[in-house]
Design a protein around this motif. Structure first.
Motif, short mmCIF file in Angstrom:
data_model
loop_
_atom_site.label_atom_id
_atom_site.label_comp_id
_atom_site.label_asym_id
_atom_site.label_seq_id
_atom_site.Cartn_x
_atom_site.Cartn_y
_atom_site.Cartn_z
N LEU A 57 1.84 -0.51 1.73
CA LEU A 57 1.70 -2.21 1.47
C LEU A 57 2.76 -2.93 2.98
N ILE A 58 1.60 -3.29 3.26
CA ILE A 58 1.63 -3.45 5.15
C ILE A 58 1.20 -4.64 5.30
N THR A 59 2.31 -6.10 5.65
CA THR A 59 1.58 -6.78 6.33
C THR A 59 1.99 -7.93 6.87
N HIS A 60 1.74 -9.59 6.96
CA HIS A 60 1.73 -9.86 8.37
C HIS A 60 3.54 -10.95 7.80
N ALA A 113 -2.53 -0.98 1.85
CA ALA A 113 -3.19 -1.90 1.93
C ALA A 113 -2.76 -2.85 2.74
N VAL A 114 -3.24 -3.79 3.26
CA VAL A 114 -3.49 -4.29 5.02
C VAL A 114 -3.86 -5.94 4.44
N GLY A 138 -7.59 -4.41 1.75
CA GLY A 138 -7.28 -5.77 1.85
C GLY A 138 -7.28 -6.82 1.71
N LEU A 139 -6.03 -7.28 1.40
CA LEU A 139 -5.19 -8.99 0.85
C LEU A 139 -4.36 -9.52 1.54
N GLY A 150 -14.36 -2.34 7.55
CA GLY A 150 -14.69 -0.60 6.79
C GLY A 150 -13.66 -0.68 5.70
N LEU A 151 -12.85 -1.75 5.24
CA LEU A 151 -11.73 -1.61 3.99
C LEU A 151 -12.23 -1.84 3.05
#
Length: 337
Positions: A57-60, A113-114, A138-139, A150-151
């Motif tokens: 899980l990679i977020t900003h 998940a990004v 995506g989330l 392309g998610l």
């Protein structure tokens, strides 16, 4: 909606124990609200579950932001249920966030998940994941970009719709002059909120851009704007913590402006109960994290696609006002709203 955490060079699973221990200790220790703690299904290294699937899980999101605590808590709950080995990393710098995605691809994770707060920066790493056969969902940010990149699926709030709903709400409240406080310039989700508000609002609306990583600077900028223009009768923030800070700014400025906000945490619930904040728009971050991780498990084990892979799964907007806040309060106290 953020102070970036220390740069993280790699998500390599052989190195996860040290990396995720630091990341999760920062999150648990720096959050102003303390909404989310490590779940019982998460070990001290920040891994949830012990199955064969590895998900990143990679977020900003920034460290110490209770909003991202909730996203992580939901993600860990899903990982524990599904037996997934989950890792979390974040960086508000889009270039560094892109590097984190590339690292996850290089480490051979089973799913990613990004967030797409800065969609252009994510195009390359998302394409690399697809080329490697790694499913990506995506989330939270990027509702207008997930399909073109392309998610497989997207979980979040349509920010333009949410912004318009706030504009309509302000019309009902007879507001005349709204100030929309943007704490991260260029974040597509935040910009869409203010744009939606401006389009629907019948009165005057303007944006105030502030540096969200500097709380004192935000307070000074908002206080100065309110003193300069006493016609502002509504301050709209885009994050719960900034709404709580705005209460102080309004008092310092001697302004009669009311405060509304996007997003929710347990302290904001108290502010709605007391009347310091008129209402909040809840996009349910816990649900976003939970659904994103669970969706990857469903796809890998059963080929399921939420929304059929063609439509986003919306988690908001849900208005929390003084009339319904009591029903939300117990969930906020538990760290799931």
């Amino acid at each position: 909606m953020n102070t970036p955490p220390p740069p993280q060079a790699s998500l390599g699973f052989p190195r996860l124990a040290a990396l995720t221990a630091v990341a999760f200790l920062l999150v648990a220790g720096c959050s102003g609200s303390g909404d989310a703690q490590l779940d019982s299904g998460t070990d001290a290294a920040g891994k949830a579950g012990s199955g064969d699937l590895k998900v990143a899980l990679i977020t900003h999101g920034g460290k110490g932001d209770a909003f991202w605590d909730l996203v992580q808590k939901g993600a860990r709950a899903a990982a524990a249920k599904d037996g997934i080995e989950l890792t979390y990393a974040s960086d508000s710098d889009p270039v560094k966030q892109a590097e984190l995605v590339r690292d996850a691809v290089g480490d051979g994770v089973d799913g990613i998940a990004v967030t797409l707060a800065k969609p252009q920066a994510m195009k390359g790493p998302v394409a690399a994941a697809r080329a490697a056969g790694i499913p990506v969902v995506g989330l939270n940010s990027g509702i207008d970009a997930w399909k073109s990149q392309g998610l497989l699926e997207y979980f979040g709030q349509d920010e333009s719709v949410a912004g318009a709903a706030v504009g309509d709400k302000l019309n009902d409240l007879k507001a005349k002059h709204a100030l929309c406080v943007v704490h991260e310039r260029g974040n597509v989700a935040l910009e869409a909120r203010c744009a939606g508000l401006t389009k629907a609002f019948h009165g005057e609306a303007e944006n105030l851009y502030v540096e969200g990583t500097d709380t004192e600077a935000v307070d000074a900028a908002l206080t100065a704007q309110l003193r300069q223009d006493p016609s502002i009768d509504e301050v709209v923030t885009l994050n719960a913590q900034f709404a709580l800070d705005a209460v102080k700014s309004v008092k310092e400025a001697g302004s009669e402006a009311r405060i509304a906000t996007f997003d929710l945490n347990k302290d904001l619930v108290k502010a709605v109960q007391s009347g310091d904040v008129q209402f909040a728009v809840d996009q349910q971050p816990y649900l976003q994290g939970y659904l994103a991780v669970d969706a990857l498990w469903l796809y890998k084990t059963n080929g399921n696609l939420s929304g059929g892979g063609v439509a986003p799964v919306l988690t908001g907007p849900a208005f929390v006002t003084k009339t319904n806040v009591a029903a939300v309060a117990k969930f906020a106290a538990a760290g799931t709203r």
